[in-house]
Design a protein around this motif. Sequence first.
Motif, PDB file in Angstrom:
ATOM      1  N   ARG A  60       0.837  -1.210   0.000  1.00 20.34           N
ATOM      2  CA  ARG A  60       0.000   0.000   0.000  1.00 20.34           C
ATOM      3  C   ARG A  60       0.871   1.259   0.000  1.00 20.34           C
ATOM      4  O   ARG A  60       0.545   2.248  -0.651  1.00 20.34           O
ATOM      5  CB  ARG A  60      -0.944  -0.016   1.210  1.00 20.34           C
ATOM      6  N   ARG A  61       1.993   1.199   0.706  1.00 22.36           N
ATOM      7  CA  ARG A  61       2.911   2.334   0.746  1.00 22.36           C
ATOM      8  C   ARG A  61       3.477   2.623  -0.647  1.00 22.36           C
ATOM      9  O   ARG A  61       3.623   3.776  -1.039  1.00 22.36           O
ATOM     10  CB  ARG A  61       4.042   2.056   1.738  1.00 22.36           C
ATOM     11  N   VAL A  62       3.762   1.571  -1.394  1.00 24.62           N
ATOM     12  CA  VAL A  62       4.259   1.748  -2.764  1.00 24.62           C
ATOM     13  C   VAL A  62       3.173   2.393  -3.626  1.00 24.62           C
ATOM     14  O   VAL A  62       3.445   3.342  -4.372  1.00 24.62           O
ATOM     15  CB  VAL A  62       4.718   0.403  -3.374  1.00 24.62           C
ATOM     16  N   VAL A  63       1.958   1.911  -3.509  1.00 20.12           N
ATOM     17  CA  VAL A  63       0.839   2.482  -4.268  1.00 20.12           C
ATOM     18  C   VAL A  63       0.684   3.964  -3.929  1.00 20.12           C
ATOM     19  O   VAL A  63       0.519   4.802  -4.825  1.00 20.12           O
ATOM     20  CB  VAL A  63      -0.464   1.707  -3.989  1.00 20.12           C
ATOM     21  N   GLU A  64       0.761   4.305  -2.662  1.00 21.88           N
ATOM     22  CA  GLU A  64       0.626   5.705  -2.247  1.00 21.88           C
ATOM     23  C   GLU A  64       1.739   6.574  -2.827  1.00 21.88           C
ATOM     24  O   GLU A  64       1.494   7.701  -3.268  1.00 21.88           O
ATOM     25  CB  GLU A  64       0.603   5.808  -0.726  1.00 21.88           C
ATOM     26  N   ARG A  65       2.964   6.052  -2.865  1.00 20.72           N
ATOM     27  CA  ARG A  65       4.084   6.800  -3.439  1.00 20.72           C
ATOM     28  C   ARG A  65       3.880   7.026  -4.930  1.00 20.72           C
ATOM     29  O   ARG A  65       4.142   8.113  -5.443  1.00 20.72           O
ATOM     30  CB  ARG A  65       5.397   6.070  -3.171  1.00 20.72           C
ATOM     31  N   VAL A  66       3.387   6.012  -5.628  1.00 16.88           N
ATOM     32  CA  VAL A  66       3.117   6.152  -7.059  1.00 16.88           C
ATOM     33  C   VAL A  66       2.004   7.175  -7.276  1.00 16.88           C
ATOM     34  O   VAL A  66       2.113   8.045  -8.158  1.00 16.88           O
ATOM     35  CB  VAL A  66       2.777   4.788  -7.697  1.00 16.88           C
ATOM     36  N   GLN A  67       0.968   7.128  -6.478  1.00 17.18           N
ATOM     37  CA  GLN A  67      -0.131   8.084  -6.613  1.00 17.18           C
ATOM     38  C   GLN A  67       0.336   9.517  -6.354  1.00 17.18           C
ATOM     39  O   GLN A  67      -0.096  10.448  -7.047  1.00 17.18           O
ATOM     40  CB  GLN A  67      -1.280   7.712  -5.680  1.00 17.18           C
ATOM     41  N   ARG A  68       1.221   9.709  -5.379  1.00 16.73           N
ATOM     42  CA  ARG A  68       1.766  11.050  -5.134  1.00 16.73           C
ATOM     43  C   ARG A  68       2.562  11.534  -6.344  1.00 16.73           C
ATOM     44  O   ARG A  68       2.501  12.704  -6.716  1.00 16.73           O
ATOM     45  CB  ARG A  68       2.632  11.064  -3.870  1.00 16.73           C
ATOM     46  N   ALA A  69       3.315  10.623  -6.962  1.00 15.22           N
ATOM     47  CA  ALA A  69       4.067  10.988  -8.168  1.00 15.22           C
ATOM     48  C   ALA A  69       3.112  11.402  -9.292  1.00 15.22           C
ATOM     49  O   ALA A  69       3.375  12.367 -10.016  1.00 15.22           O
ATOM     50  CB  ALA A  69       4.953   9.828  -8.606  1.00 15.22           C
ATOM     51  N   PHE A  70       2.002  10.684  -9.443  1.00 17.66           N
ATOM     52  CA  PHE A  70       1.005  11.047 -10.447  1.00 17.66           C
ATOM     53  C   PHE A  70       0.532  12.481 -10.215  1.00 17.66           C
ATOM     54  O   PHE A  70       0.409  13.260 -11.151  1.00 17.66           O
ATOM     55  CB  PHE A  70      -0.204  10.108 -10.392  1.00 17.66           C
ATOM     56  N   ARG A  71       0.249  12.813  -8.963  1.00 20.11           N
ATOM     57  CA  ARG A  71      -0.257  14.164  -8.637  1.00 20.11           C
ATOM     58  C   ARG A  71       0.813  15.223  -8.906  1.00 20.11           C
ATOM     59  O   ARG A  71       0.511  16.296  -9.426  1.00 20.11           O
ATOM     60  CB  ARG A  71      -0.742  14.220  -7.201  1.00 20.11           C
ATOM     61  N   ARG A  72       2.063  14.920  -8.559  1.00 20.90           N
ATOM     62  CA  ARG A  72       3.151  15.888  -8.799  1.00 20.90           C
ATOM     63  C   ARG A  72       3.319  16.151 -10.289  1.00 20.90           C
ATOM     64  O   ARG A  72       3.620  17.275 -10.689  1.00 20.90           O
ATOM     65  CB  ARG A  72       4.471  15.391  -8.224  1.00 20.90           C
ATOM     66  N   ALA A  73       3.160  15.117 -11.095  1.00 20.78           N
ATOM     67  CA  ALA A  73       3.373  15.249 -12.537  1.00 20.78           C
ATOM     68  C   ALA A  73       2.216  15.948 -13.240  1.00 20.78           C
ATOM     69  O   ALA A  73       2.369  16.411 -14.372  1.00 20.78           O
ATOM     70  CB  ALA A  73       3.603  13.875 -13.158  1.00 20.78           C
ATOM     71  N   ALA A  74       1.062  16.022 -12.560  1.00 15.76           N
ATOM     72  CA  ALA A  74      -0.134  16.608 -13.197  1.00 15.76           C
ATOM     73  C   ALA A  74       0.030  18.100 -13.479  1.00 15.76           C
ATOM     74  O   ALA A  74       0.711  18.809 -12.824  1.00 15.76           O
ATOM     75  CB  ALA A  74      -1.360  16.390 -12.298  1.00 15.76           C
TER      76      ALA A  74
END
Length: 74
Positions: A60-74
Amino acid sequence: GRVDMLWPQYRTIGEADGAAKYGVKAPDSLFREKQREDALRDLGYEVVRWTWWDIERAPRRVVERVQRAFRRAA
């Protein structure tokens, strides 16, 4: 170059890391990997790294890190 995972719509790259990936010339390999990652970021990509330990023990921590990266890249 080749990456382990690519989410082009989110301009995010995922890299699975492990000791075997860098071989016996670890300092040289790590330096080249750092240069490669900097080049990917210069192209506008977020880069997220994880290990198999992360996937097995804290997915879940990995998923959360990937999701944060998605938001940063938006």
